[in-house]
Structure formats: C-alpha cells, structure tokens
Design a protein around this motif. Structure first.
Motif, PDB file in Angstrom:
ATOM      1  N   ILE A 161       0.980  -0.860   0.222  1.00 27.48           N
ATOM      2  CA  ILE A 161      -0.187  -0.234  -0.444  1.00 27.48           C
ATOM      3  C   ILE A 161       1.090   1.294   0.099  1.00 27.48           C
ATOM      4  O   ILE A 161       1.831   1.354   0.575  1.00 27.48           O
ATOM      5  CB  ILE A 161      -0.804   0.240   1.161  1.00 27.48           C
ATOM      6  N   ALA A 162       0.118   2.737  -0.506  1.00 23.42           N
ATOM      7  CA  ALA A 162       1.354   3.338  -0.742  1.00 23.42           C
ATOM      8  C   ALA A 162       0.026   4.620   0.135  1.00 23.42           C
ATOM      9  O   ALA A 162      -0.586   4.714   0.231  1.00 23.42           O
ATOM     10  CB  ALA A 162       1.812   3.740  -1.783  1.00 23.42           C
ATOM     11  N   VAL A 163       0.890   5.507   0.483  1.00 21.93           N
ATOM     12  CA  VAL A 163      -0.073   6.686   1.015  1.00 21.93           C
ATOM     13  C   VAL A 163      -0.211   7.924  -0.117  1.00 21.93           C
ATOM     14  O   VAL A 163      -0.949   8.321   0.352  1.00 21.93           O
ATOM     15  CB  VAL A 163       0.402   7.348   2.589  1.00 21.93           C
ATOM     16  N   SER A 164       0.634   7.810  -1.342  1.00 19.93           N
ATOM     17  CA  SER A 164       0.692   8.833  -1.966  1.00 19.93           C
ATOM     18  C   SER A 164       1.148   8.302  -3.795  1.00 19.93           C
ATOM     19  O   SER A 164       2.288   7.449  -2.624  1.00 19.93           O
ATOM     20  CB  SER A 164       0.987   9.639  -1.135  1.00 19.93           C
ATOM     21  N   GLN A 165       1.024   8.585  -4.043  1.00 24.76           N
ATOM     22  CA  GLN A 165       1.827   8.543  -5.212  1.00 24.76           C
ATOM     23  C   GLN A 165       3.614   8.384  -5.481  1.00 24.76           C
ATOM     24  O   GLN A 165       4.467   7.833  -5.798  1.00 24.76           O
ATOM     25  CB  GLN A 165       1.611   9.371  -7.059  1.00 24.76           C
ATOM     26  N   ILE A 183      -4.049   4.620  -0.580  1.00 18.82           N
ATOM     27  CA  ILE A 183      -4.364   4.226   0.283  1.00 18.82           C
ATOM     28  C   ILE A 183      -3.414   5.460   1.774  1.00 18.82           C
ATOM     29  O   ILE A 183      -3.506   5.291   1.757  1.00 18.82           O
ATOM     30  CB  ILE A 183      -5.103   3.493   1.290  1.00 18.82           C
ATOM     31  N   PRO A 184      -4.693   6.636   1.565  1.00 23.06           N
ATOM     32  CA  PRO A 184      -4.117   8.004   1.742  1.00 23.06           C
ATOM     33  C   PRO A 184      -3.918   7.966   4.134  1.00 23.06           C
ATOM     34  O   PRO A 184      -4.878   6.962   4.124  1.00 23.06           O
ATOM     35  CB  PRO A 184      -4.815   8.830   1.452  1.00 23.06           C
ATOM     36  N   ASN A 185      -3.295   8.484   4.329  1.00 22.83           N
ATOM     37  CA  ASN A 185      -3.445   8.980   5.880  1.00 22.83           C
ATOM     38  C   ASN A 185      -4.682   9.448   5.908  1.00 22.83           C
ATOM     39  O   ASN A 185      -5.268   9.450   5.413  1.00 22.83           O
ATOM     40  CB  ASN A 185      -2.455   9.728   5.911  1.00 22.83           C
ATOM     41  N   GLY A 186      -5.213   8.841   7.160  1.00 22.84           N
ATOM     42  CA  GLY A 186      -5.970  10.052   7.592  1.00 22.84           C
ATOM     43  C   GLY A 186      -6.188  10.804   8.975  1.00 22.84           C
ATOM     44  O   GLY A 186      -5.051  10.813   8.922  1.00 22.84           O
ATOM     45  N   VAL A 187      -6.968  11.333   9.336  1.00 22.26           N
ATOM     46  CA  VAL A 187      -6.923  11.756  10.084  1.00 22.26           C
ATOM     47  C   VAL A 187      -8.562  11.498  10.965  1.00 22.26           C
ATOM     48  O   VAL A 187      -9.584  11.118  11.354  1.00 22.26           O
ATOM     49  CB  VAL A 187      -7.420  13.372   9.867  1.00 22.26           C
ATOM     50  N   SER A 291       5.475  13.168   1.902  1.00 22.46           N
ATOM     51  CA  SER A 291       4.633  12.559   1.588  1.00 22.46           C
ATOM     52  C   SER A 291       2.988  12.189   1.331  1.00 22.46           C
ATOM     53  O   SER A 291       2.319  13.236  -0.243  1.00 22.46           O
ATOM     54  CB  SER A 291       4.645  10.877   1.513  1.00 22.46           C
ATOM     55  N   HIS A 292       2.401  12.617   2.303  1.00 19.93           N
ATOM     56  CA  HIS A 292       1.022  12.695   2.401  1.00 19.93           C
ATOM     57  C   HIS A 292       0.651  13.286   4.036  1.00 19.93           C
ATOM     58  O   HIS A 292       1.033  12.209   5.082  1.00 19.93           O
ATOM     59  CB  HIS A 292      -0.028  11.214   2.255  1.00 19.93           C
ATOM     60  N   LEU A 297      -3.144  17.301   7.904  1.00 14.17           N
ATOM     61  CA  LEU A 297      -4.537  17.520   7.478  1.00 14.17           C
ATOM     62  C   LEU A 297      -4.878  17.647   9.065  1.00 14.17           C
ATOM     63  O   LEU A 297      -6.071  18.236   9.250  1.00 14.17           O
ATOM     64  CB  LEU A 297      -4.352  15.844   7.613  1.00 14.17           C
ATOM     65  N   GLU A 298      -3.981  17.457  10.444  1.00 14.62           N
ATOM     66  CA  GLU A 298      -4.828  17.366  11.377  1.00 14.62           C
ATOM     67  C   GLU A 298      -5.007  18.927  11.109  1.00 14.62           C
ATOM     68  O   GLU A 298      -6.242  19.524  12.107  1.00 14.62           O
ATOM     69  CB  GLU A 298      -3.754  17.271  12.037  1.00 14.62           C
TER      70      GLU A 298
END
Length: 401
Positions: A161-165, A183-187, A291-292, A297-298
């Motif tokens: 899985i990668a959090v970003s391209q 599948i990106p990071n979440g918050v 990266s992501h 995001l926070e």
C-alpha cells in the motif's frame, strides 16, 4: 478462513508512542479502527528506554508489544530515524509470530530496518504480509547501494500500500520497483474538532501553530524569518511550536531579539494537541519534504487556514488561495506576504479554515481503515483461492528471491 471473519492483525514499526510523528499516528488510528471493526490487533514496536511509554493495552483496547530497544537518534533524509536493537531481536519476532498466529502482518516502511525487515524474514507462511510505503525522498546513496536485497524484501510481500504517489515514485528514484494502490493517511476528525482554547494564551494575541519534530526537514527557520519581516506590522503575533527534536537548541539560540517573547516552545504533546490547534489562528506546515503529511491534515481538520511549502505532499491537499497559501521553499519574503495577508483579514482566515475542514472530511479514519481492511481481504483471497498451489509465505519468497 471464512470471508468476513475477524482477523488477527500485527502492525509493525519502530515508530510508535512515545515517539510522535506520521507513522505513530497512522498506526494508532488504524489499529483503533480495525479493533472497532471487530479484529484482534497488536502493535509490534520497540522500547524507548529514555522516555515514558504507555501501557501494554492502550485506551482503545489495542495491545502494544515492545521488542528490543531503540537505538540512538540518527538524522536521515532530514528526519530523525530510529532502529530497534537487541541480541535476540530476530528470535523474539519469530517466537511472537509463532505464538500469536497472525492472519495479517502489516509492516510500515518495509525497506527500512529493523523491525519491518525482521517481520518479513520471520513471517509464517500462513500469514498474509502487507507493507505500507510512507516516505518521500528524492535520492539516497545508501538505498541505491542496498537496492538488490531491499527489492527482495519488497517482492516477498503479498501486497503493498502507498499513502501517496510520491511514496511510490521515491522508490523509483533509488532503483526499486513495486506496484501499490494508494490509501492515504487519515485524520481523527472528532478529536481535531473538539479542541478548546488554552486559557494561558487567551490574551488577545493572534497565534501561529507548528506541529512538527524539530529536525532539519521541518524548515522552521524560514517561518521565523517571515515572522521577523512581519513584526513591525504585527508585533503581537505568537508562534506555538508543538514538538521537540535536535533543532530545538539551534532554534532557541538563533531567535532574533524581536521574537524572544513571541515564540513558545511547548515540547512534545499528544493528548492536548487539539487544544493548541483550537488556540491558533493560522496553521503553518513547514516541511520541505513530505509524502502525504498527516500533521497538515490535522491542522485542516481543526479548521485552520494553512500556510505550507509548495511541495509534492502539500499540493494534493491544499489548493493555494482556497484552503490557504502554498509558498516556495526558502523564500521568507513570500512566506511573510502570505502570513501578513492572513493576519490582516479575519474573514479570509475564517473562509479558508472552513474550506480546509471540508477538504479534510474525505480523510476520516473510519473510511481509510475500511479501505485497508478491503486490501487485506483481497490479498487473503488471492492466497487462498481454489486451485492455487503457491502457498509459500514471505520468508520463503525472500529466501527464494
């Protein structure tokens, strides 16, 4: 294993609380939401002898297993890096996996030592192995020199899985190859919306917030120079620095006289970071490499307008002029112009903060964890589909590679 049945999952990385950063946050919230979805989840990490660690079962019901101990801090790619050490570390990993019989072993940073690599080497053949790519880097001589053995570790995984391209592209820069869904990071949307203003800073001043390790890749110096340029017009602005690291003393010693009483070093915080966000008026993301970026995001989830460097990791989250402003790296004059514009315009701060909060809603952890679980199920189905004869595990694929 029946489709949809609960899974026994190990999330593996050196980076976990009391260390603070993107991977610890990712692991904590992914574990929590997988646990809430009915799975048995362990976080496999290491000990931090110099710092207070949390309990073996954290507040979410997730077990934290610590093997070996962390080495000293090393600066790599502009960031603090750690490695687990221990004379029996490999044996401890193998014994843990044999005892727990995990269905999924999910390593974070699969090409970086030490625990992720040991987890791949000792994963039992019954377990599905997954690796998440988190890091952005332009080049690395060390990774280029080690690309052949590292490629064997990547190839040994059942899936990536990668959090970003940019996390995938970074591998290409050093001669590594893999394919991976993003599948990106979440918050944690609820947490970052629930902060309360800190009374000790409720004195009428406007506040900037930085949440970051104080390390070379986080360019706080440019922000300080921009503040100094804005100081005549906005002398009462205060910067809240939440984080710690090797650059703390150099930053303290280099503060210009005009900012001596305008920068508050809050140190490492976990539980009240949302209160610092609620106290702030502008969120400054200072990284030169990302990266992501989860901390970005926070700030967005807290509803704060953003000023960030114009790099790969920020362009996917912030549209300059909408959620905030993107400014060039190493350009304090442009940074100061963006800063002064936001400081002068409360309505603009409110409008951009609302846009940032709306943008962050797409990254709530409940949805991200659902995507990760779907990836687990896909890889399990691939390993166990009728007529499939390749039932060897990651450790065997590594040896055969």
């Amino acid at each position: 294993m029946r489709p949809g049945s609960p899974l026994r999952i190990a999330l593996v990385s050196e980076y976990y609380y009391p260390d603070v950063g993107g991977i610890p946050e990712h692991m904590h919230h992914l574990a929590r939401h997988l646990f809430l979805r009915g799975h048995e989840v362990s976080i496999v990490t290491t000990r931090f002898p110099e710092r207070v660690e949390g309990p073996p079962i954290d507040s979410t019901g997730v077990e934290v297993i610590r093997l070996g101990r962390t080495s000293g801090q090393i600066i790599a790619n502009g960031s603090v890096s750690r490695s687990a050490v221990g004379l029996r570390l490999g044996q401890e990993v193998a014994e843990l996996f044999q005892k727990r019989q995990y269905d999924v072993i999910h390593v974070h940073g699969p090409i970086f030592p030490v625990l992720p690599i040991l987890a791949i080497r000792h994963a039992p053949k019954e377990a599905v192995t997954v690796g998440t790519l988190h890091s952005h880097f332009d080049d690395s001589l060390m990774l280029r020199l080690l690309r052949w053995p590292l490629q064997r570790y990547l190839d040994a995984l059942d899936g990536v899985i990668a959090v970003s391209q940019s996390a995938i592209t970074s591998l290409f820069h050093v001669g590594l190859r893999c394919t991976a869904p993003i599948i990106p990071n979440g918050v944690d949307l609820d947490f970052w919306r629930s902060g309360r203003r800190l009374p000790q800073f409720d004195d009428g001043r406007l506040h900037l917030l930085v949440q970051a390790r104080l390390e070379p890749r986080n360019d706080i110096k440019t922000l300080l120079e921009a503040m100094d340029l804005c100081h005549r017009e906005h002398p009462d602005v205060r910067l809240l620095l939440v984080g710690d690291g090797p650059m703390r003393e150099p930053l303290l010693s280099s503060l210009p006289e005009s900012l001596r009483h305008s920068v508050h070093f809050a140190g490492t915080r976990i539980g009240d970071r949302n209160d610092f966000a609620a106290t702030s008026d502008i969120y400054c993301f200072t990284a030169r490499i990302a990266s992501h970026p989860m901390s970005l995001l926070e700030g967005m989830a807290a509803g704060r307008p953003i000023i960030a460097h114009d790099i790969d990791g920020t362009r996917q989250l912030v549209l300059s002029g909408v959620e905030g402003f993107l400014v060039p790296v190493n350009d304090p004059q442009t940074y100061a112009a963006a800063l002064c514009r936001l400081l002068c315009d409360e309505a603009l701060r409110r409008r951009m903060g609302q846009a940032a909060r709306r943008r962050a809603e797409a990254y709530g952890w409940a949805g991200i964890a659902t995507q990760v679980e779907a990836r687990y199920r896909e890889l399990i189905a691939r390993r166990t589909r009728p007529g499939k004869t390749d039932r060897i595990g990651a450790a065997d694929r590594f040896r055969l590679g």
